[in-house]
Write an enzyme that holds these catalytic residues in place. Structure first.
Site, short mmCIF file in Angstrom:
data_model
loop_
_atom_site.label_atom_id
_atom_site.label_comp_id
_atom_site.label_asym_id
_atom_site.label_seq_id
_atom_site.Cartn_x
_atom_site.Cartn_y
_atom_site.Cartn_z
N GLY A 99 -8.36 12.03 1.89
CA GLY A 99 -7.16 12.69 1.39
C GLY A 99 -6.08 12.72 2.45
O GLY A 99 -6.04 11.86 3.33
N ARG A 151 -14.15 12.30 15.94
CA ARG A 151 -14.77 11.14 15.30
C ARG A 151 -15.39 10.15 16.29
O ARG A 151 -16.46 9.60 16.03
CB ARG A 151 -13.70 10.44 14.45
CG ARG A 151 -14.25 9.47 13.48
CD ARG A 151 -13.19 8.98 12.55
NE ARG A 151 -13.01 9.86 11.42
CZ ARG A 151 -12.19 9.62 10.41
NH1 ARG A 151 -11.45 8.53 10.41
NH2 ARG A 151 -12.07 10.46 9.41
N HIS A 177 -15.58 4.64 12.08
CA HIS A 177 -16.01 5.80 11.30
C HIS A 177 -17.50 5.96 11.50
O HIS A 177 -18.25 4.98 11.39
CB HIS A 177 -15.67 5.60 9.81
CG HIS A 177 -15.68 6.88 9.04
ND1 HIS A 177 -16.84 7.56 8.78
CD2 HIS A 177 -14.68 7.62 8.51
CE1 HIS A 177 -16.54 8.66 8.10
NE2 HIS A 177 -15.23 8.73 7.93
N GLY A 230 0.86 -1.19 0.00
CA GLY A 230 0.00 0.00 0.00
C GLY A 230 0.89 1.23 0.00
O GLY A 230 2.08 1.15 -0.32
N GLU A 263 -12.07 18.57 7.70
CA GLU A 263 -12.64 17.36 8.30
C GLU A 263 -12.72 17.56 9.81
O GLU A 263 -12.18 18.54 10.34
CB GLU A 263 -11.83 16.12 7.92
CG GLU A 263 -12.08 15.72 6.46
CD GLU A 263 -11.34 14.48 6.02
OE1 GLU A 263 -10.73 13.80 6.86
OE2 GLU A 263 -11.38 14.19 4.81
N HIS A 308 -12.80 1.16 11.20
CA HIS A 308 -12.20 1.94 10.11
C HIS A 308 -10.68 2.00 10.18
O HIS A 308 -10.01 1.91 9.16
CB HIS A 308 -12.79 3.35 10.18
CG HIS A 308 -12.32 4.28 9.11
ND1 HIS A 308 -12.60 4.06 7.78
CD2 HIS A 308 -11.62 5.44 9.17
CE1 HIS A 308 -12.09 5.06 7.06
NE2 HIS A 308 -11.46 5.89 7.87
N ARG A 335 -7.38 8.97 16.21
CA ARG A 335 -6.63 9.57 15.09
C ARG A 335 -7.37 10.78 14.52
O ARG A 335 -8.57 10.72 14.27
CB ARG A 335 -6.44 8.53 13.99
CG ARG A 335 -5.73 9.04 12.76
CD ARG A 335 -5.67 7.92 11.74
NE ARG A 335 -7.01 7.52 11.36
CZ ARG A 335 -7.58 7.86 10.21
NH1 ARG A 335 -6.93 8.56 9.32
NH2 ARG A 335 -8.80 7.44 9.93
N ALA A 367 2.22 2.86 2.43
CA ALA A 367 3.35 2.78 3.37
C ALA A 367 4.48 1.93 2.77
O ALA A 367 5.65 2.34 2.78
CB ALA A 367 2.89 2.19 4.69
N TRP A 373 -8.86 2.89 -1.14
CA TRP A 373 -10.19 3.18 -0.62
C TRP A 373 -10.24 4.51 0.13
O TRP A 373 -11.30 4.94 0.56
CB TRP A 373 -10.65 2.07 0.32
CG TRP A 373 -10.81 0.73 -0.34
CD1 TRP A 373 -10.17 0.28 -1.47
CD2 TRP A 373 -11.65 -0.34 0.06
NE1 TRP A 373 -10.55 -0.99 -1.78
CE2 TRP A 373 -11.47 -1.40 -0.85
CE3 TRP A 373 -12.53 -0.51 1.12
CZ2 TRP A 373 -12.14 -2.61 -0.73
CZ3 TRP A 373 -13.20 -1.72 1.23
CH2 TRP A 373 -13.01 -2.75 0.32
N ALA A 374 -9.07 5.12 0.34
CA ALA A 374 -9.04 6.37 1.11
C ALA A 374 -9.75 7.46 0.32
O ALA A 374 -9.36 7.78 -0.80
CB ALA A 374 -7.60 6.77 1.41
N GLU A 405 -0.46 1.77 9.08
CA GLU A 405 -1.48 1.42 10.07
C GLU A 405 -1.03 0.32 11.03
O GLU A 405 -1.48 0.28 12.18
CB GLU A 405 -2.78 1.02 9.35
CG GLU A 405 -3.96 0.95 10.30
CD GLU A 405 -5.29 0.81 9.57
OE1 GLU A 405 -5.34 1.03 8.35
OE2 GLU A 405 -6.28 0.48 10.24
N SER A 425 -3.47 9.71 8.38
CA SER A 425 -2.83 8.40 8.18
C SER A 425 -2.01 8.32 6.90
O SER A 425 -0.91 7.75 6.91
CB SER A 425 -3.85 7.28 8.22
OG SER A 425 -5.02 7.66 7.58
C1 SIN Z 1 -12.90 9.99 5.52
O1 SIN Z 1 -12.78 10.30 4.34
O2 SIN Z 1 -13.84 10.32 6.22
C2 SIN Z 1 -11.85 9.15 6.13
C3 SIN Z 1 -10.63 9.91 6.29
C4 SIN Z 1 -9.78 9.24 7.31
O3 SIN Z 1 -10.16 8.21 7.83
O4 SIN Z 1 -8.74 9.79 7.62
#
Ligand code: SIN
Length: 512
Positions: A49, A278, A232, A14, A114, A337, A372, A16, A45-46, A361, A377
């Site tokens: 960003g 979160r 999440h 991935g 975010e 998540h 987090r 990393a 899948w991220a 991770e 990440s």
């Molecule tokens: C998200 O897009 O909500 C996830 C971003 C993250 O987990 O850092």
């Protein structure tokens, strides 16, 4: 049993693993991946960003303060400084590798907001496709790099440990050849990702079962804070496995969480409302669902017609479930998540065993603490991957005595976990070791794990999944308080003094 060799072995491809490999140039490195390159793992899948203090009104100090605050007393200040100071450079590096982050018409990076960030500081690519864009660029760069050998469909099963306790490579299963082999290496980097697949509801690929963490634990490496699993708050609740994510960036754009009566409920739980930390949003969503009021994301006014261009991934997932998020509410629920604990590393990514490193991770480098900060990440993988490479590029690798001898404990079939056994484990983890735990529910999980250890169809995949699940449950049992993502119904208070859970024991799950 055949033997393969490389000075440096990276397990996982991935962001990393690949970024670490690229930064090792010109030092030769082998990267093994269980799937064809670019098709496995969670990076593509991220959606959100990468966080980086690159806005005109932002500073690394502000990013540092948000990271510390989100982590609920357990972020290592030095590690957080390293992380946030590396933000601008990480963005530049990825752009140089070909990642096209979204820009405005003047060529400035568009920065999103975010939860728990005090500034707009998330760089995106094609709206919610940052992970895909970064992976595409890294895969192309890795394929074009002579110093990197990519070996696909090679499944790591365990670490090889010499008589002095140093790690000297991995025991692997070559899927094409159908045989187990020893992969000797002077230095071994775990970049194996997360463990959401241990839960019944997750935003991760289901194959993300924390195997790397199990390898490190079995080898005797120090594991830190395994109980901290981030849920999440807004996985799309369409009954799909894995659950598609509705990125937090939607709330950053002004989308609201509402219940079935259309009432925006987040203000009842936290003054920051929809952009509260979160863990708080996840527990609020769960509370609304449990109270029978349901939870939905309303992005009709905030995003509306711009959905297909600005959030193509979320839009496609909704359309697949025959929901049009431009005009309808999206049903949401919390989902496993991200794992914040992991293999303890120092600031250069070194684990506590000679020859072992961890990044991304699977690692606990100290930057996430108990919760987090969103989109930290990808930044962590880039910043700490580069630091590992800096250490290893010049290092003369020691031959490790006897490291080539495969670990004799892997005496089971080289296969993924039996789906029935995994379903039982995932259900137990989601019931007893999820957002809210207690001594009683955690003992139930441990009982299920003990039962599953007796399976006749034991495989290397199940064995590792069980070790990691047990680490999480044991960590959660040991932490008799509530902090960040770890909430104990029987210990709802937060201890005044923050402390880490540290586990360093041989945990192969056998009774011998
Ligand atoms: C998200 O897009 O909500 C996830 C971003 C993250 O987990 O850092």
């Amino acid at each position: 049993m055949t033997t393969t060799q490389s000075d440096i072995l990276i397990i996982g491809a991935g962001v990393a693993g690949l970024y670490t490999a690229l930064k090792l140039a010109p030092r030769p490195v082998a990267v093994i991946t269980a799937r064809p390159l670019g098709t496995g793992g969670a990076t593509p899948w991220a959606q959100g960003g990468m966080a980086a203090a690159v806005g005109a009104d932002d500073t690394a100090n502000l990013h540092f303060a948000d990271t510390m605050q989100a982590g609920a007393g357990l972020v290592d200040a030095e590690a957080a400084s390293v992380l946030v100071d590396g933000g601008a450079f990480a963005v530049e590096e990825l752009i140089a590798l070909g990642v096209k982050f979204d820009q405005d018409t003047d060529g400035n990076l568009i920065l999103g907001r975010e939860a728990a960030h005090c500034r707009d500081r998330i760089v995106h690519a094609t709206g919610d496709r940052a992970g895909v864009a970064i992976m595409d660029a890294l895969v192309k760069a890795a394929q074009a790099s002579d110093h990197i050998t990519i070996l696909e469909r090679i499944v790591a099963e365990d670490l090889l440990v010499d008589e002095h306790g140093a790690v000297g490579g991995a025991l692997v299963y070559d899927v094409a050849a159908g045989e187990r082999a020893a992969f000797d290496a002077g230095e071994t980097v775990l970049a194996t990702g997360g463990l959401g697949g241990l839960y019944a509801v997750t935003t991760n690929p289901t194959a993300a079962q924390g195997h790397g963490l199990a390898f490190a634990a079995r080898a005797g490496a120090l594991i830190r804070d395994p109980e901290f699993v981030q849920f999440h708050p807004t996985a799309l609740d369409f009954g799909a496995d894995p659950a598609p994510l509705a990125t937090e960036a939607l709330r950053g754009e002004g989308a609201h969480l509402v219940n079935k009566d259309g009432r925006a409920f987040m203000e009842d739980y936290h003054p920051a409302g929809d952009l509260a930390p979160r863990d708080i949003v996840a527990r609020a969503v769960e509370a609304e669902i449990k109270a029978g009021r349901g939870a939905f994301l309303d992005a009709r006014a905030a995003v509306g017609a711009a959905f297909p261009t600005d959030f193509p991934t979320v839009f496609a997932a909704c359309r697949k479930a025959e929901i049009d998020p431009r005009t309808a509410l999206m049903p949401v629920a919390p989902a496993a998540h991200y794992h914040m604990g992991g293999v303890y590393t120092d600031l250069d990514g070194a684990a506590t065993l000679d020859g072992l490193w961890a990044v991304g991770e699977v690692a606990s480098a100290g930057v996430h603490g108990a919760n987090r900060l969103a989109s930290n990440s990808l930044l962590e993988a880039v910043v700490f991957g580069a630091r590992i490479a800096d250490q290893l590029r010049e290092k003369q690798h020691e031959a490790r005595d006897g490291a080539g001898a495969p670990a004799d404990r892997m005496d089971v079939a080289s296969e993924a976990a039996d789906p029935k056994a995994m379903a039982k484990l995932r259900k137990a983890m989601s019931k007893g070791c999820a957002l809210i735990r207690s001594e009683e529910t955690l003992y139930e999980v441990l009982e299920t794990i003990a039962d599953l250890h007796q399976q006749e169809t034991m495989t290397s995949g199940l064995k590792s999944a069980l070790v990691t699940a047990e680490l999480i449950a044991q960590g959660a049992l040991a932490r008799e308080e509530s902090r960040g993502a770890h909430h104990r119904s029987d210990f709802p208070e937060t201890e005044e003094e923050a402390f880490h859970t540290e586990i360093a024991a041989e945990m192969d799950g056998d009774d011998d």
